[in-house]
Scaffold this active site. Structure first.
Site, short mmCIF file in Angstrom:
data_model
loop_
_atom_site.label_atom_id
_atom_site.label_comp_id
_atom_site.label_asym_id
_atom_site.label_seq_id
_atom_site.Cartn_x
_atom_site.Cartn_y
_atom_site.Cartn_z
N GLU A 62 14.20 -6.22 77.13
CA GLU A 62 13.61 -6.36 75.79
C GLU A 62 12.12 -6.09 75.76
O GLU A 62 11.62 -5.38 74.89
CB GLU A 62 13.91 -7.75 75.23
CG GLU A 62 15.32 -7.93 74.67
CD GLU A 62 16.33 -8.32 75.72
OE1 GLU A 62 16.11 -8.06 76.92
OE2 GLU A 62 17.37 -8.89 75.33
N GLU A 92 22.82 -12.37 77.99
CA GLU A 92 22.80 -13.62 77.22
C GLU A 92 24.21 -14.17 77.03
O GLU A 92 24.44 -15.38 77.10
CB GLU A 92 22.10 -13.39 75.88
CG GLU A 92 20.59 -13.19 76.06
CD GLU A 92 19.85 -12.82 74.80
OE1 GLU A 92 20.31 -11.89 74.10
OE2 GLU A 92 18.83 -13.44 74.51
C1 LIG Z 1 19.53 -9.97 70.72
C2 LIG Z 1 19.75 -9.00 71.78
C3 LIG Z 1 18.83 -7.97 72.02
C4 LIG Z 1 19.11 -6.92 73.01
O1 LIG Z 1 20.10 -6.94 73.78
S1 LIG Z 1 17.97 -5.60 73.03
C5 LIG Z 1 18.85 -4.28 73.89
C6 LIG Z 1 18.81 -4.49 75.36
N1 LIG Z 1 19.49 -3.42 76.07
C7 LIG Z 1 18.85 -2.27 76.43
O2 LIG Z 1 17.69 -2.07 76.11
C8 LIG Z 1 19.61 -1.31 77.29
C9 LIG Z 1 19.62 0.08 76.66
N2 LIG Z 1 20.38 1.01 77.50
C10 LIG Z 1 19.85 1.52 78.65
O3 LIG Z 1 18.77 1.19 79.08
C11 LIG Z 1 20.70 2.53 79.37
O4 LIG Z 1 21.72 2.98 78.48
C12 LIG Z 1 21.38 1.94 80.62
C13 LIG Z 1 20.34 1.65 81.69
C14 LIG Z 1 22.17 0.70 80.27
C15 LIG Z 1 22.36 2.99 81.14
O5 LIG Z 1 21.67 4.23 81.31
P1 LIG Z 1 22.53 5.57 81.52
O6 LIG Z 1 23.56 5.34 82.55
O7 LIG Z 1 21.53 6.67 81.70
O8 LIG Z 1 23.32 5.80 80.15
P2 LIG Z 1 22.65 6.26 78.74
O9 LIG Z 1 22.75 7.75 78.64
O10 LIG Z 1 21.34 5.63 78.53
O11 LIG Z 1 23.66 5.58 77.70
C16 LIG Z 1 24.92 6.20 77.39
C17 LIG Z 1 25.03 6.18 75.86
O12 LIG Z 1 25.07 4.80 75.44
C18 LIG Z 1 24.01 4.57 74.50
N3 LIG Z 1 23.54 3.20 74.68
C19 LIG Z 1 23.33 2.56 75.85
N4 LIG Z 1 22.87 1.32 75.62
C20 LIG Z 1 22.79 1.15 74.28
C21 LIG Z 1 22.40 0.07 73.42
N5 LIG Z 1 22.04 -1.12 73.90
N6 LIG Z 1 22.44 0.27 72.08
C22 LIG Z 1 22.86 1.46 71.57
N7 LIG Z 1 23.25 2.52 72.33
C23 LIG Z 1 23.22 2.36 73.68
C24 LIG Z 1 22.95 5.58 74.82
O13 LIG Z 1 22.15 5.79 73.69
C25 LIG Z 1 23.79 6.79 75.18
O14 LIG Z 1 24.23 7.42 73.98
P3 LIG Z 1 24.28 9.04 73.90
O15 LIG Z 1 25.27 9.43 74.97
O16 LIG Z 1 24.72 9.32 72.50
O17 LIG Z 1 22.88 9.51 74.21
#
Ligand SMILES: C/C=C/C(=O)SCCNC(=O)CCNC(=O)[C@H](O)C(C)(C)COP(=O)(O)OP(=O)(O)OC[C@H]1O[C@@H](n2cnc3c(N)ncnc32)[C@H](O)[C@@H]1OP(=O)(O)O
Length: 253
Positions: A128, A108
């Site tokens: 989302e 966004e």
């Molecule tokens: C108004 C706006 C609304 C929104 O934007 S809603 C949120 C939309 N975003 C998401 O849903 C994406 C969430 N994240 C993921 O799906 C994955 O990450 C990825 C595909 C981006 C990457 O996956 P991988 O490479 O396996 O990394 P990992 O182990 O999932 O993430 C590393 C650390 O980063 C934290 N993290 C990642 N994205 C978020 C986030 N959006 N909010 C909070 N924490 C996040 C995880 O939890 C983890 O943390 P730890 O190492 O402690 O387990």
């Protein structure tokens, strides 16, 4: 978040590796302050947004979002929505140098920039719906205006991850580069715009932003109302003089 000034280019680097640069209230606050600083600094002519590590921005911070309810949830959404709209309407041209995961609120934000460049490792998603969330920083409004309704519905309904090449073909990004070249190419693009008239660029940006939502006749009139008086502008007089004197024009904000 890292805020840098390289000559006339402001660079905002999202840097929360522990959460893949997720946007929480603190990051939104820092982003507001960075925009305040660059808007006030008349040396700055272009702003580049990028991320450290494997993410540009992985989205809003789910750990913060999980506890938001009622007024707090509304305040979070309103804060992001108004900040992103402010970024979209900045007089300064903006570039998103998308280095990696550009998901949810990160996409966004990228949709609010003028020009999007991606590394080959970048991917784009609105996850989302997989989480029961409705995009809240205007993604449902800007994505269709960028890539069309059916591409948008497919991304928004499925959470599909669009790789850089497909994003290029879809018109979501302007160019794709190897990761190690992304910032260099972004700086090159920014430097090209720095050499041009900031007055002309800011008025052209406003005309494009307003014109796309107007009837054609009204948009033509709006452009004429800006281009005719511009003949007396310092920059247009300087630009044409420089052409005939075979020298570089000297523009300033
Ligand atoms: C108004 C706006 C609304 C929104 O934007 S809603 C949120 C939309 N975003 C998401 O849903 C994406 C969430 N994240 C993921 O799906 C994955 O990450 C990825 C595909 C981006 C990457 O996956 P991988 O490479 O396996 O990394 P990992 O182990 O999932 O993430 C590393 C650390 O980063 C934290 N993290 C990642 N994205 C978020 C986030 N959006 N909010 C909070 N924490 C996040 C995880 O939890 C983890 O943390 P730890 O190492 O402690 O387990």
């Amino acid at each position: 978040m890292l805020i840098e000034k390289r000559e006339s280019i402001g660079i905002i680097t999202f840097d929360r590796p522990e959460a893949l640069n997720a946007l929480n209230t603190g990051v939104l606050q820092e982003l507001e302050e960075a925009i305040d600083r660059f808007e006030k600094d008349l040396d700055i002519r272009v702003i580049i947004f990028t991320g450290n590590g494997k993410a540009f921005i992985s989205g809003a911070d789910l750990d913060e979002m999980k506890d938001l309810r009622d007024k707090e949830a509304r305040a979070f959404i309103d804060r992001g929505t108004s900040l992103f709209r402010r970024i979209e309407l900045l007089e300064l041209p903006t570039i998103a140098a998308v280095n990696g995961f550009c998901f949810g609120g990160g996409l966004e934000l990228a949709l609010c920039t003028d020009i999007r460049l991606a590394s080959e490792k970048a991917s784009f998603s609105f996850p989302e719906a997989t989480l029961g969330i409705i995009p809240g920083f205007s993604g449902t409004q800007r994505l269709p205006r960028t890539v069309g309704k059916s591409n948008s519905k497919e991304m928004l309904f499925t959470g599909k991850r669009v790789k850089a090449q497909e994003a290029l073909e879809m018109g979501l990004v302007n160019h794709v580069y190897p990761l190690e070249e992304l910032m260099g190419k972004s700086m090159e693009l920014a430097e090209t715009m720095v050499r041009n008239s900031p007055n002309a660029i800011s008025k052209i940006k406003m005309l494009v932003e307003k014109g796309v939502d107007m009837e054609l006749e009204a948009g033509i009139t709006l452009e004429s109302d800006y281009s005719a008086p511009n003949f007396e502008s310092r920059d247009q007089i300087e630009g044409i003089s420089a052409f005939f004197e075979k020298r570089k024009p000297n523009y300033r904000r």
